[in-house]
Scaffold this active site. Sequence first.
Site, PDB file in Angstrom:
ATOM      1  CD  GLU A  38      37.734  35.469  41.616  1.00 24.35           C
ATOM      2  OE1 GLU A  38      37.781  35.330  40.369  1.00 24.35           O
ATOM      3  OE2 GLU A  38      37.488  34.533  42.395  1.00 24.35           O
ATOM      4  CG  ASP A  52      35.131  35.256  47.465  1.00 27.94           C
ATOM      5  OD1 ASP A  52      35.802  36.287  47.276  1.00 27.94           O
ATOM      6  OD2 ASP A  52      35.539  34.115  47.176  1.00 27.94           O
ATOM      7  CG  ASP A  57      33.943  32.448  44.671  1.00 28.09           C
ATOM      8  OD1 ASP A  57      35.028  31.955  45.006  1.00 28.09           O
ATOM      9  OD2 ASP A  57      33.823  33.232  43.692  1.00 28.09           O
ATOM     10  CE  LYS A  81      38.748  36.120  48.064  1.00 25.82           C
ATOM     11  NZ  LYS A  81      38.469  35.842  46.626  1.00 25.82           N
ATOM     12  CD  GLU A 108      43.341  31.145  43.692  1.00 23.44           C
ATOM     13  OE1 GLU A 108      42.545  32.011  44.083  1.00 23.44           O
ATOM     14  OE2 GLU A 108      43.027  29.948  43.507  1.00 23.44           O
TER      15      GLU A 108
HETATM   16  O1  KIV Z   1      36.946  31.443  47.214  1.00 21.45           O
HETATM   17  C1  KIV Z   1      37.965  31.230  47.886  1.00 21.45           C
HETATM   18  O2  KIV Z   1      37.996  30.376  48.770  1.00 21.45           O
HETATM   19  C2  KIV Z   1      39.159  32.018  47.584  1.00 21.45           C
HETATM   20  C3  KIV Z   1      40.456  31.558  48.171  1.00 21.45           C
HETATM   21  C4  KIV Z   1      40.961  30.377  47.440  1.00 21.45           C
HETATM   22  C5  KIV Z   1      41.450  32.652  48.224  1.00 21.45           C
HETATM   23  O3  KIV Z   1      39.088  32.958  46.867  1.00 21.45           O
END
Ligand code: KIV
Length: 271
Positions: free
Chosen positions: A121, A89, A50, A119, A188
């Site tokens: 968070e 994401d 994202d 992915k 991160e």
């Molecule tokens: O959104 C993204 O690009 C990320 C990376 C920085 C790991 O989550």
Amino acid sequence: MSGPGGGKIRTATLVKRKSVGEKIVADTAYDVAFARLADRAGVDVLLVGDTLGMVVQGQATTLPVTVDEIAYHCRAVARGAARAHVVADLPFMSYQASIEDGVRAAGRLMKEGAAESVKLEGGEEVADLVRRLVTIGIPVMGHVGMTPQSVHQFGGFKVQGRTEPQAKRILGGARALAEAGAYSIVLEHMPAALAEEITRAVPVPTIGIGAGLHCDGQVLVMHDLLGLDPSFTPRFVRRYAELGREAERAFAAYAADVRAGRFPGPGESST
Ligand code: KIV
């Protein structure tokens, strides 16, 4: 059963890397041209992050990004990824309100975006969603530490895990993600010692960004590693090219040639 993409990197390939001590190489991708280049160069994981809200759209945070936008960019990236594993994401507020929201959003990214995993968070607070996604066949990469979707909670893109309570919460979150079935976890912006401790504590590979050398792999935002924005120079980034400067030079040379009547030249026009 053999299917399309026989040479593809799978989540199982990535998990195995940890046991054999082979590092995972990941970077972000947002379109087919750069996805193809990274894929041919041997990058293992292409993350349609994202961050596209910031590096592609020019927004100040990742918060405005939508599931439609991730799906759109992911479809393009997937077309360029012959070998690399493609992760999409889950954007802000596509999964925080309920498990049902998360399942639907993740399903869309797999179906419409051609993602091979998603992915999200967070730590313990998203463990039930991770469990549910994995149960229905959607592999999940976790993400703890400085999670950019919480930028306003953190008061900026600040290193997390420097205090004992923060470090405990991040470590507990990583453990909860692994127990819930996440196949890997992004770490991160945290102290390298904490990332090392997490990497030892969880059975799945950790992929670091601004988290030191002891993670099982590394991820960088494509624009940062290629130097596409020459003014962005954070400490955790190593620039492997200066494509921003080179692109600006090329645009200027093109403009000068057009203005001076040097382009197109003989042989550069249709007959
Ligand atoms: O959104 C993204 O690009 C990320 C990376 C920085 C790991 O989550």
